[in-house]
Motif scaffolding. Structure first.
Motif, PDB file in Angstrom:
ATOM      1  N   ASP A 315      65.889  34.234  29.348  1.00 14.95           N
ATOM      2  CA  ASP A 315      65.656  34.685  27.971  1.00 14.95           C
ATOM      3  C   ASP A 315      65.768  33.507  27.013  1.00 14.95           C
ATOM      4  O   ASP A 315      66.710  33.418  26.222  1.00 14.95           O
ATOM      5  CB  ASP A 315      66.681  35.780  27.644  1.00 14.95           C
ATOM      6  CG  ASP A 315      66.552  36.333  26.237  1.00 14.95           C
ATOM      7  OD1 ASP A 315      65.476  36.182  25.630  1.00 14.95           O
ATOM      8  OD2 ASP A 315      67.538  36.925  25.742  1.00 14.95           O
ATOM      9  N   PRO A 316      64.798  32.575  27.053  1.00  6.78           N
ATOM     10  CA  PRO A 316      64.915  31.370  26.215  1.00  6.78           C
ATOM     11  C   PRO A 316      64.924  31.658  24.723  1.00  6.78           C
ATOM     12  O   PRO A 316      65.513  30.896  23.943  1.00  6.78           O
ATOM     13  CB  PRO A 316      63.677  30.545  26.616  1.00  6.78           C
ATOM     14  CG  PRO A 316      62.722  31.539  27.199  1.00  6.78           C
ATOM     15  CD  PRO A 316      63.574  32.554  27.873  1.00  6.78           C
ATOM     16  N   SER A 317      64.291  32.763  24.296  1.00  8.10           N
ATOM     17  CA  SER A 317      64.268  33.091  22.866  1.00  8.10           C
ATOM     18  C   SER A 317      65.499  33.873  22.427  1.00  8.10           C
ATOM     19  O   SER A 317      65.668  34.123  21.232  1.00  8.10           O
ATOM     20  CB  SER A 317      63.006  33.901  22.532  1.00  8.10           C
ATOM     21  OG  SER A 317      61.841  33.137  22.786  1.00  8.10           O
ATOM     22  N   GLY A 318      66.342  34.271  23.374  1.00  6.34           N
ATOM     23  CA  GLY A 318      67.540  35.033  23.023  1.00  6.34           C
ATOM     24  C   GLY A 318      67.233  36.362  22.365  1.00  6.34           C
ATOM     25  O   GLY A 318      67.927  36.773  21.433  1.00  6.34           O
ATOM     26  N   LEU A 319      66.215  37.075  22.894  1.00  6.38           N
ATOM     27  CA  LEU A 319      65.801  38.332  22.257  1.00  6.38           C
ATOM     28  C   LEU A 319      66.070  39.564  23.113  1.00  6.38           C
ATOM     29  O   LEU A 319      65.805  40.685  22.676  1.00  6.38           O
ATOM     30  CB  LEU A 319      64.316  38.264  21.867  1.00  6.38           C
ATOM     31  CG  LEU A 319      63.274  37.969  22.948  1.00  6.38           C
ATOM     32  CD1 LEU A 319      62.917  39.179  23.785  1.00  6.38           C
ATOM     33  CD2 LEU A 319      62.001  37.413  22.292  1.00  6.38           C
ATOM     34  N   VAL A 320      66.610  39.389  24.334  1.00  6.60           N
ATOM     35  CA  VAL A 320      66.821  40.526  25.223  1.00  6.60           C
ATOM     36  C   VAL A 320      68.248  41.049  25.093  1.00  6.60           C
ATOM     37  O   VAL A 320      69.220  40.297  25.243  1.00  6.60           O
ATOM     38  CB  VAL A 320      66.537  40.165  26.691  1.00  6.60           C
ATOM     39  CG1 VAL A 320      66.790  41.382  27.591  1.00  6.60           C
ATOM     40  CG2 VAL A 320      65.100  39.678  26.856  1.00  6.60           C
ATOM     41  N   ILE A 321      68.348  42.323  24.811  1.00 12.89           N
ATOM     42  CA  ILE A 321      69.630  43.032  24.801  1.00 12.89           C
ATOM     43  C   ILE A 321      69.705  43.809  26.112  1.00 12.89           C
ATOM     44  O   ILE A 321      68.882  44.703  26.348  1.00 12.89           O
ATOM     45  CB  ILE A 321      69.725  43.981  23.594  1.00 12.89           C
ATOM     46  CG1 ILE A 321      69.638  43.184  22.294  1.00 12.89           C
ATOM     47  CG2 ILE A 321      70.998  44.804  23.649  1.00 12.89           C
ATOM     48  CD1 ILE A 321      69.463  44.053  21.062  1.00 12.89           C
ATOM     49  N   TYR A 322      70.657  43.469  26.947  1.00 14.52           N
ATOM     50  CA  TYR A 322      70.731  44.038  28.296  1.00 14.52           C
ATOM     51  C   TYR A 322      71.841  45.084  28.356  1.00 14.52           C
ATOM     52  O   TYR A 322      72.935  44.874  27.825  1.00 14.52           O
ATOM     53  CB  TYR A 322      71.017  42.930  29.308  1.00 14.52           C
ATOM     54  CG  TYR A 322      71.094  43.378  30.749  1.00 14.52           C
ATOM     55  CD1 TYR A 322      69.948  43.496  31.513  1.00 14.52           C
ATOM     56  CD2 TYR A 322      72.319  43.666  31.334  1.00 14.52           C
ATOM     57  CE1 TYR A 322      70.014  43.891  32.842  1.00 14.52           C
ATOM     58  CE2 TYR A 322      72.393  44.068  32.659  1.00 14.52           C
ATOM     59  CZ  TYR A 322      71.236  44.186  33.402  1.00 14.52           C
ATOM     60  OH  TYR A 322      71.314  44.581  34.718  1.00 14.52           O
ATOM     61  N   SER A 323      71.548  46.200  29.026  1.00 15.31           N
ATOM     62  CA  SER A 323      72.552  47.256  29.163  1.00 15.31           C
ATOM     63  C   SER A 323      72.490  47.865  30.550  1.00 15.31           C
ATOM     64  O   SER A 323      71.424  47.950  31.168  1.00 15.31           O
ATOM     65  CB  SER A 323      72.319  48.349  28.111  1.00 15.31           C
ATOM     66  OG  SER A 323      73.301  49.366  28.223  1.00 15.31           O
ATOM     67  N   SER A 324      73.644  48.294  31.025  1.00 12.43           N
ATOM     68  CA  SER A 324      73.727  49.002  32.300  1.00 12.43           C
ATOM     69  C   SER A 324      74.986  49.857  32.284  1.00 12.43           C
ATOM     70  O   SER A 324      75.704  49.919  31.278  1.00 12.43           O
ATOM     71  CB  SER A 324      73.719  48.025  33.477  1.00 12.43           C
ATOM     72  OG  SER A 324      73.543  48.720  34.698  1.00 12.43           O
ATOM     73  N   THR A 325      75.269  50.507  33.415  1.00 14.61           N
ATOM     74  CA  THR A 325      76.344  51.498  33.467  1.00 14.61           C
ATOM     75  C   THR A 325      76.977  51.529  34.845  1.00 14.61           C
ATOM     76  O   THR A 325      76.349  51.137  35.836  1.00 14.61           O
ATOM     77  CB  THR A 325      75.788  52.892  33.114  1.00 14.61           C
ATOM     78  OG1 THR A 325      76.823  53.855  33.223  1.00 14.61           O
ATOM     79  CG2 THR A 325      74.660  53.287  34.056  1.00 14.61           C
ATOM     80  N   LEU A 326      78.210  52.018  34.897  1.00  8.57           N
ATOM     81  CA  LEU A 326      78.877  52.280  36.172  1.00  8.57           C
ATOM     82  C   LEU A 326      78.726  53.736  36.607  1.00  8.57           C
ATOM     83  O   LEU A 326      79.250  54.128  37.644  1.00  8.57           O
ATOM     84  CB  LEU A 326      80.370  51.924  36.080  1.00  8.57           C
ATOM     85  CG  LEU A 326      80.722  50.483  35.744  1.00  8.57           C
ATOM     86  CD1 LEU A 326      82.225  50.251  35.912  1.00  8.57           C
ATOM     87  CD2 LEU A 326      79.955  49.508  36.618  1.00  8.57           C
ATOM     88  N   SER A 327      78.014  54.533  35.820  1.00  8.23           N
ATOM     89  CA  SER A 327      77.887  55.958  36.125  1.00  8.23           C
ATOM     90  C   SER A 327      77.203  56.200  37.457  1.00  8.23           C
ATOM     91  O   SER A 327      77.536  57.140  38.179  1.00  8.23           O
ATOM     92  CB  SER A 327      77.107  56.665  35.018  1.00  8.23           C
ATOM     93  OG  SER A 327      77.817  56.630  33.803  1.00  8.23           O
ATOM     94  N   LYS A 328      76.218  55.372  37.802  1.00  7.67           N
ATOM     95  CA  LYS A 328      75.504  55.546  39.066  1.00  7.67           C
ATOM     96  C   LYS A 328      76.282  54.930  40.220  1.00  7.67           C
ATOM     97  O   LYS A 328      76.225  55.412  41.355  1.00  7.67           O
ATOM     98  CB  LYS A 328      74.116  54.897  38.983  1.00  7.67           C
ATOM     99  CG  LYS A 328      73.312  55.269  37.743  1.00  7.67           C
ATOM    100  CD  LYS A 328      72.964  56.739  37.710  1.00  7.67           C
ATOM    101  CE  LYS A 328      72.048  57.070  36.541  1.00  7.67           C
ATOM    102  NZ  LYS A 328      72.696  56.981  35.235  1.00  7.67           N
ATOM    103  N   ILE A 329      77.019  53.853  39.952  1.00  6.88           N
ATOM    104  CA  ILE A 329      77.784  53.185  41.001  1.00  6.88           C
ATOM    105  C   ILE A 329      79.027  53.979  41.349  1.00  6.88           C
ATOM    106  O   ILE A 329      79.370  54.150  42.527  1.00  6.88           O
ATOM    107  CB  ILE A 329      78.180  51.765  40.546  1.00  6.88           C
ATOM    108  CG1 ILE A 329      76.923  50.924  40.293  1.00  6.88           C
ATOM    109  CG2 ILE A 329      79.081  51.094  41.578  1.00  6.88           C
ATOM    110  CD1 ILE A 329      77.221  49.575  39.664  1.00  6.88           C
ATOM    111  N   MET A 330      79.718  54.509  40.339  1.00  6.90           N
ATOM    112  CA  MET A 330      80.978  55.218  40.555  1.00  6.90           C
ATOM    113  C   MET A 330      80.776  56.720  40.355  1.00  6.90           C
ATOM    114  O   MET A 330      80.454  57.432  41.281  1.00  6.90           O
ATOM    115  CB  MET A 330      82.060  54.645  39.632  1.00  6.90           C
ATOM    116  CG  MET A 330      82.375  53.177  39.923  1.00  6.90           C
ATOM    117  SD  MET A 330      83.626  52.462  38.824  1.00  6.90           S
ATOM    118  CE  MET A 330      85.081  53.394  39.290  1.00  6.90           C
TER     119      MET A 330
END
Length: 498
Positions: A315-330
């Motif tokens: 992400d060289p432009s620093g424009l990506v907001i990344y999200s994830s969760t533990l709901s599927k793992i746990m």
């Protein structure tokens, strides 16, 4: 008033409360009328055979409740207006106090959760994104929780950094670096992905701003955007995910202020956005200065090959907001998700978090960090990856057998994830309705389109929460339902449409 007959209940409550109830009942029964004097506390004490102070305490209780009035050095009287009369019109005139309020809602929540109705009796749940809660190592994780409560309860019990528990952030940051190639990002812990989407929407969106979303797509995220006043701009999804040409056309029609993507396993179709399209979408976003929200809800469950690195990893432009969760793992009720964002966004997002939930469960974060240290977290992941791949294969085999028997079905076996997107060759809404009557829950395509849609034929089959035998039994019932709907449609000529 000279005499008063009281019926004092006999139970385990203190005497003054029982006497207070007897006096209250006498007033309500009309034995003592508003404004009327009561016998003195001495007289009542003698009548009831109790200490005078007990009667005084009972009367004080009723004064506080509004049933009696007491003056300095005067006998208690029944209140002129009883509590039971407060909301009744006086002197034939309405006070307006009993008028039912008409609520004026500024906004309403979303309606699409895509989960079974409460109280519905389903034998088989093809629920999207639900892990098999029977296979979680509860005893192992319970030991980590116990260690947290034993070792540092006083330290963790107070207020802390809204962004999350430092111990969890450090360990999870190491994991994201090794497994998802994410570096140089600030982690903010949230109550699942939904709170993450809501926070970003509140930070970046406002009435009149436009969000490009996949169509079909994830309605719960759309609800968070519209709650911020934003306008949704649906962008076509095909067999390779979001169409960059359709996105470019949407940008040409008006400014886009956010792009929402599920590139790893597109929700709901499960397809993986190829590298060429990722690069094209990123180039468009960079050129037009549009942030990308990358929702990577089930990254680890990829079967054909190693998962493609998130867009946020390059992400060289620093424009990506990344999200994830533990709901599927746990498990979903753990309510631990996270944002991994460019450093400039940490403080504004943390400030917003203090307004919504202040901070998330530090005890749970510490327990997860300990579980990661023990190796249990990744051990569980490896096991569930094998289990879910086996279950995907069981579903595909059952569908192949049904297709061989003549059902009109079409699907692509997903490379990963916890669900399969299938064209059932019939009206998906009618299939889901009849399947529910047979005790089978499944999501239809209409749950993933904005507004009212024309006839759709796709179903999303979640397979993670049932073992192969359960899947085969549920699919047998579902295939019978599909066969009946296909047959009924074949017997009913369709009207020509203009």
């Amino acid at each position: 008033m000279r005499e008063l007959t009281l019926s004092v209940p006999e139970d385990g409550r203190p005497g003054y409360l029982r006497i207070a109830e007897a006096l209250r009942n006498a007033v309500q029964a009309g034995m003592a009328k508003p404004g009327e004097k009561l016998p003195s506390s001495r007289a009542l004490a003698a009548l009831l055979g109790v200490h005078r102070h007990t009667v005084i305490a009972a009367m004080d209780e009723l004064v506080a409740e509004g049933w009696l009035e007491a003056g300095e050095r005067r006998a208690h009287r029944v209140a002129s207006v009883l509590p039971s009369q407060f909301f009744k019109p006086q002197s034939g005139k309405s006070t307006g106090l009993a008028r039912v309020i008409k609520w004026n809602f500024a906004r309403l929540g979303g309606s699409c959760i895509c989960t079974p109705e409460d109280g519905a009796d389903y034998k088989h749940l093809f629920q999207s994104g639900l892990p098999d809660l029977r296979l979680f190592p509860y005893d192992e994780f319970r030991a980590c929780l116990a260690a947290t409560m034993r070792d540092v309860p006083a330290v963790l019990g107070g207020y802390g950094d809204p962004a999350g528990h430092p111990g969890f952030i450090e360990r999870f940051g190491d994991y994201l670096r090794r497994v998802r190639a994410l570096t140089g990002r600030e982690i903010i812990v949230t109550h699942g992905t939904q709170e993450a989407v809501f926070l970003v929407a509140q930070l970046l969106l406002a009435p009149g701003r436009r969000v490009a979303v996949e169509c079909p797509g994830y309605k719960s995220a759309w609800d968070a955007f519209t709650a911020a006043g934003a306008e949704l701009v649906p962008v076509k999804v095909d067999e390779q995910g979001m169409d960059p040409e359709a996105l470019e056309a949407a940008i040409a029609k008006g400014a886009i202020h956010l792009i929402y993507l599920t590139p790893h396993h597109q929700y709901p179709t499960t397809v993986t956005l190829p590298a060429a399209r990722r690069l094209r979408i990123y180039e468009l976003a960079s050129r037009h200065q549009i942030p990308i929200f990358e929702d990577d809800y089930d990254h680890e469950f990829h079967y054909r090959c190693q998962p493609i690195a998130p867009m946020a990893s390059n992400d060289p432009s620093g424009l990506v907001i990344y999200s994830s969760t533990l709901s599927k793992i746990m498990f979903p009720s753990i309510r631990i998700g996270f944002l991994a964002v460019p450093p400039v966004l940490r403080e504004p997002l943390s400030s917003l978090l203090t307004i919504t939930s202040r901070q998330n469960s530090v005890f749970m974060q510490d327990a997860v960090a300990r579980w990661m240290d023990s190796g249990g977290f990744e051990r569980h992941l490896r096991r569930m990856r094998r289990v879910y791949e086996e279950r995907r294969d069981a579903v595909v085999q059952s569908l192949e057998a049904s297709k061989a028997r003549g059902l009109r079905l079409a699907w692509n076996a997903p490379d990963g994830g916890m669900a399969l997107w299938m064209d059932c060759g019939a009206d998906a809404e009618e299939v889901t309705r009849r399947a529910a009557e047979a005790g089978v829950f499944v999501n239809s395509e209409s749950n993933y389109h904005p507004g009212t849609v024309r006839r759709r034929s796709h179903l999303r089959l979640g397979y993670a929460n049932q073992n192969p035998d359960e899947l085969r039994a549920g699919l047998s019932l579902l295939m019978e339902t599909i066969a009946s709907v296909q047959g009924a449609e074949a017997r009913t000529p369709r009207r020509a449409t203009a």
